[in-house]
Write a protein that holds these residues in place. Structure first.
Motif, short mmCIF file in Angstrom:
data_model
loop_
_atom_site.label_atom_id
_atom_site.label_comp_id
_atom_site.label_asym_id
_atom_site.label_seq_id
_atom_site.Cartn_x
_atom_site.Cartn_y
_atom_site.Cartn_z
N ILE A 1 46.25 39.54 38.48
CA ILE A 1 44.99 39.32 39.16
C ILE A 1 45.32 38.39 40.16
CG2 ILE A 1 42.59 38.15 38.65
CD1 ILE A 1 42.94 40.60 37.37
N PRO A 2 44.92 38.55 41.42
CA PRO A 2 45.13 37.48 42.42
C PRO A 2 44.02 36.40 42.25
CG PRO A 2 44.11 39.58 43.10
CD PRO A 2 44.31 39.81 41.70
N THR A 3 44.62 35.33 41.66
CA THR A 3 43.73 34.31 41.04
C THR A 3 43.53 33.38 42.10
OG1 THR A 3 45.54 33.22 40.05
CG2 THR A 3 44.19 34.41 38.44
N GLY A 4 44.12 33.19 43.34
CA GLY A 4 43.86 32.37 44.41
C GLY A 4 42.53 32.72 45.15
N THR A 5 42.42 34.24 45.31
CA THR A 5 41.16 34.75 45.88
C THR A 5 39.95 34.55 45.08
OG1 THR A 5 42.46 36.25 47.09
CG2 THR A 5 40.07 36.60 47.01
N LEU A 6 40.22 34.66 43.86
CA LEU A 6 39.15 34.67 42.85
C LEU A 6 38.74 33.01 42.80
CD1 LEU A 6 37.37 35.16 40.27
CD2 LEU A 6 39.35 34.87 38.81
N ALA A 7 39.64 32.14 42.83
CA ALA A 7 39.20 30.75 42.80
C ALA A 7 38.40 30.23 43.96
CB ALA A 7 40.62 29.73 42.81
N VAL A 8 38.71 30.58 45.36
CA VAL A 8 38.19 30.30 46.45
C VAL A 8 36.72 30.93 46.38
CG1 VAL A 8 40.07 29.82 47.75
CG2 VAL A 8 39.15 32.01 48.11
N GLU B 1 47.81 50.06 39.01
CA GLU B 1 47.32 48.91 38.38
C GLU B 1 45.76 48.82 38.05
OE1 GLU B 1 49.20 46.91 36.63
OE2 GLU B 1 51.17 47.37 37.64
N ARG B 2 45.37 49.98 37.52
CA ARG B 2 43.77 50.13 37.29
C ARG B 2 43.06 49.01 36.34
NH1 ARG B 2 42.26 56.23 36.31
NH2 ARG B 2 40.77 55.08 35.34
N LYS B 3 43.81 48.90 35.57
CA LYS B 3 43.30 47.66 34.58
C LYS B 3 43.04 46.51 35.47
CE LYS B 3 45.57 45.57 31.78
NZ LYS B 3 46.78 44.99 30.76
N TYR B 4 43.87 46.07 36.03
CA TYR B 4 43.88 44.68 36.84
C TYR B 4 43.00 44.90 37.89
CZ TYR B 4 47.84 42.84 34.23
OH TYR B 4 48.58 42.16 33.22
N SER B 5 42.86 46.10 38.60
CA SER B 5 41.90 46.35 39.75
C SER B 5 40.53 45.86 39.21
CB SER B 5 42.21 47.56 40.31
OG SER B 5 41.22 47.83 41.11
N PHE C 1 39.31 40.16 48.85
CA PHE C 1 38.84 40.48 47.49
C PHE C 1 39.08 42.09 47.16
CE2 PHE C 1 35.01 41.99 45.32
CZ PHE C 1 35.52 42.33 44.14
N ALA C 2 38.26 42.73 48.48
CA ALA C 2 38.31 44.18 48.27
C ALA C 2 39.62 44.85 48.73
CB ALA C 2 37.44 44.59 49.46
N TYR C 3 40.24 44.09 49.52
CA TYR C 3 41.58 44.66 49.72
C TYR C 3 42.50 44.41 48.39
CZ TYR C 3 46.30 44.89 51.57
OH TYR C 3 47.70 45.19 51.88
N GLU C 4 42.51 43.40 47.99
CA GLU C 4 43.38 42.99 46.79
C GLU C 4 43.03 44.12 45.59
OE1 GLU C 4 44.71 38.47 47.49
OE2 GLU C 4 43.05 38.97 46.27
#
Length: 117
Positions: free
Chosen positions: A32-39, A89-93, A77-80
């Motif tokens: 999970i790209p948590t930096g993008t999630l955090a912002v 990585e379907r589960k993570y997507s 977010f959409a790109y990642e």
């Protein structure tokens, strides 16, 4: 118009810089790209807090449009999320999509509960 444009531009510079620093400082958790999630969560909360506390005028241009417009990032977010799918990585997507939508909505709800009517 020129004052508003200057406020948006100044806020945009600050928000983009903050996004670079905050998102870059937070490592991925699993896939999970948590930096993008955090912002996105921080931005959702702050925008809702400003909106529910009836901030207007210059602060709207500087913070709501400028800072938060460049701090949060739907396109990243959409790109990642797409890249995760592309990498198998379907589960993570799907988890990334669910977390971004769910936690950002929770941030808005928290701001409503704190600053709303």
């Amino acid at each position: 118009m020129s004052t508003e444009l200057l406020l948006v531009g100044t806020g945009g510079f600050a928000g983009a810089t903050l996004r670079f620093l905050v998102a870059g400082a937070i490592p991925r958790v699993g896939g999970i790209p948590t930096g993008t999630l955090a912002v996105n969560v921080i931005g959702s909360f702050v925008l809702a807090a400003l909106t529910f506390s009836s901030v207007s005028g210059s602060m709207t241009y500087l913070v709501s449009i400028g800072v938060l417009g460049s701090f949060t990032t739907f396109s990243t977010f959409a790109y990642e999320s797409f890249r995760l799918l592309e990498e198998g990585e379907r589960k993570y997507s799907f988890l990334n999509i669910i977390l971004n939508l769910g936690v950002c909505m929770a941030g808005v709800m928290a701001a409503y509960l704190i600053f709303g009517q």
